[in-house]
Design a protein around this motif. Structure first.
Motif, PDB file in Angstrom:
ATOM      1  N   TYR A  44       0.827  -1.204   0.000  1.00 41.99           N
ATOM      2  CA  TYR A  44       0.000   0.000   0.000  1.00 41.99           C
ATOM      3  C   TYR A  44       0.861   1.254   0.000  1.00 41.99           C
ATOM      4  CZ  TYR A  44      -4.005  -3.006   1.184  1.00 41.99           C
ATOM      5  OH  TYR A  44      -4.982  -3.970   1.176  1.00 41.99           O
ATOM      6  N   ALA A  45       1.995   1.181   0.708  1.00 38.71           N
ATOM      7  CA  ALA A  45       2.909   2.326   0.728  1.00 38.71           C
ATOM      8  C   ALA A  45       3.578   2.501  -0.624  1.00 38.71           C
ATOM      9  CB  ALA A  45       3.952   2.144   1.823  1.00 38.71           C
ATOM     10  N   GLU A  46       4.004   1.384  -1.236  1.00 40.10           N
ATOM     11  CA  GLU A  46       4.680   1.454  -2.528  1.00 40.10           C
ATOM     12  C   GLU A  46       3.750   2.000  -3.611  1.00 40.10           C
ATOM     13  OE1 GLU A  46       6.187  -2.429  -3.359  1.00 40.10           O
ATOM     14  OE2 GLU A  46       7.380  -2.516  -1.511  1.00 40.10           O
ATOM     15  N   GLN A  47       2.477   1.637  -3.529  1.00 41.54           N
ATOM     16  CA  GLN A  47       1.504   2.118  -4.516  1.00 41.54           C
ATOM     17  C   GLN A  47       0.944   3.501  -4.169  1.00 41.54           C
ATOM     18  OE1 GLN A  47      -1.572  -0.928  -5.179  1.00 41.54           O
ATOM     19  NE2 GLN A  47      -0.084  -2.476  -4.596  1.00 41.54           N
ATOM     20  N   LYS A  48       1.394   4.030  -3.052  1.00 45.36           N
ATOM     21  CA  LYS A  48       0.933   5.341  -2.570  1.00 45.36           C
ATOM     22  C   LYS A  48      -0.597   5.410  -2.484  1.00 45.36           C
ATOM     23  CE  LYS A  48       5.054   7.987  -3.683  1.00 45.36           C
ATOM     24  NZ  LYS A  48       5.610   9.239  -4.220  1.00 45.36           N
ATOM     25  N   ILE A  49      -1.175   4.365  -1.914  1.00 45.31           N
ATOM     26  CA  ILE A  49      -2.628   4.289  -1.772  1.00 45.31           C
ATOM     27  C   ILE A  49      -3.153   5.440  -0.917  1.00 45.31           C
ATOM     28  CG2 ILE A  49      -4.537   2.946  -0.810  1.00 45.31           C
ATOM     29  CD1 ILE A  49      -3.558   1.691  -3.329  1.00 45.31           C
TER      30      ILE A  49
END
Length: 446
Positions: A44-49
């Protein structure tokens, strides 16, 4: 406290949205809960959710010109924030009130994302309204305003695109005028494009009562989890609009003694218990100030500009407006023996008031969970419109109760799963976020 990894995200929200303090408050309250979720789901952090959730998909601002009964031209500002459609079409109310600005609409729309997700129904989050004040205006003036408002807004709406409902200043009457104008412009009878309609022309039974009724269903689950019931409890309700009145009605049906309610002029205190028929007549039919109730009921007193939270009660239901209940009020309630607080309005308790309730052991139900009954029943109205069906009051109320029980269970389970058992604020934020985040992740970078 907010996780240090999320602090830069919040700082960026503040920088990109200057002066929008209610929006900042709503974002901070959600981010405070999400540290453990991001630690468990680094994707979720990597995808900047989170960053994507905090940025509306679309913000629409437009001019609303209209003329009063004397022919004088007025200009208001209308807006619609289509915040997130990962779970379904944008869904959220329209508010007509002089306090409406972009920051308030964004705070309401941001809350709506997670509230709608908690219902487990296929609806996204949005909100809208105008800085128009309907107080003191004639029916013809309000109708002309609604028609001018819809003249612009209609191009952004649709049963599968964006489905507004009512909110402060927008009831069944206003929804009728808005829908009539939409039908006239488009030459289509799309019942599902607006919810909160009259029963005779596509509305759902229980929709008027839904937010207030749902609040009490959620409250009952809160109390039951602590081995308590609402029966015999003294209740104080702020506000006296649609939500407050129907919360009073359902609380009385569950055996509570509701002794006070309010409006912007002050509050009435009726130790014998509020007389619902008189209250409905004064506030919902005649649209008078709450002081008229005290004029007509001998056991009641009216306190002008008074603070309703000074009254003794077992349960407090803030149903008026955002940030109405402060830390000082929370201290008073806790000291006076209040055992539970559930939010009928959107964000009516300040963050330090919520902290006070938690530290004092007062059960607390956040608005995005406790007042989700209104939008849940709006989604049920959309179902009926799509199937050209009409359900009974009893069936719809039963579905509403099932949804509110499910929301409470989901919030309670998430609070335990993430190490804050009984903290329904964290539970609601996490449960709502997880559902939206999974959908956003599945849909790709959009």
């Amino acid at each position: 406290m907010i996780d240090e990894k999320l602090e830069p995200i919040f700082d960026d929200v503040v920088r990109r949205n200057p002066g929008e303090v209610e929006f900042h408050q709503a974002v901070r309250e959600v981010l405070d809960s999400l540290g453990p979720v991001i630690a468990k789901n680094p994707d979720y952090a990597e995808q900047k959710i989170i960053q994507r959730i905090c940025e509306p998909e679309r913000q629409i601002i437009f001019r609303v010109p209209w003329s009063d009964d004397n022919g004088e031209v007025h200009i208001n500002r209308g807006m619609r924030v289509e915040f997130n459609s990962a779970l379904g079409p944008y869904k959220g109310g329209l508010r007509f009130h002089p306090s409406v600005n972009l920051g308030i609409v964004k705070f309401l729309g941001f809350e709506q994302i997670f509230k709608n997700a908690l219902t487990s129904l296929p609806i996204g989050g949005g909100k809208g309204g105008a800085d128009f004040d309907p107080k003191g205006r004639s029916d013809d003036e309000i109708m002309r305003f609604c028609q001018s408002f819809m003249l612009e807004l209609h191009r952004h709406l649709g049963e599968r695109t964006d489905v507004p409902a009512g909110d402060t200043g927008v009831g069944v009457r206003e929804i009728g005028w808005l829908f009539g104008q939409y039908k006239r412009i488009t030459n289509r009878y799309e019942s599902g494009v607006l919810t909160g309609k009259g029963v005779e022309w596509g509305g759902a039974l229980v929709r008027n009562e839904a937010t207030g009724y749902g609040l009490v269903f959620f409250l009952e689950e809160m109390l039951a989890s602590a081995g308590k019931t609402l029966d015999g409890r003294t209740v104080v309700v702020s506000g006296s609009g649609n939500v407050a009145v129907h919360a009073i009605e359902k609380a009385q049906q569950h055996g509570a003694l509701v002794v006070a309610c309010s409006d912007s002029s002050g509050f009435v205190h009726d130790p014998a218990g509020l007389q619902l028929d008189v209250l409905k007549d004064v506030k919902l039919s005649r649209r008078k100030r709450i002081s008229v109730y005290a004029d007509e009921v001998g056991s009641a007193t009216f306190v002008e500009r008074g603070n309703i939270w000074t009254l003794l009660c077992d349960v407090a239901l803030p149903c008026a407006t955002q940030n109405e209940l402060t830390r000082r009020d929370a201290e008073l309630l806790a000291r006076n023996g209040c055992i539970a607080v559930a939010e009928g309005a959107n964000m009516p308790c300040t963050p330090d008031a919520i902290q006070m309730f938690e530290s004092a052991g007062v059960a607390f139900g956040p608005g995005k969970a406790a007042n989700a009954g209104g939008v849940a029943t709006s989604a049920l109205e959309m179902q009926q419109n799509a199937s050209r069906d009409s359900w009974t009051f009893e069936h719809t109320e039963r579905r509403l109760a099932e949804i509110m029980v499910s929301i409470h269970r989901l919030c309670h389970e998430r609070s335990e799963q993430y190490g804050t058992p009984g903290n329904l604020v964290h539970g609601a934020n996490i449960a709502g976020f997880e559902r939206v985040a999974r959908a956003m992740s599945a849909l790709g970078l959009v």
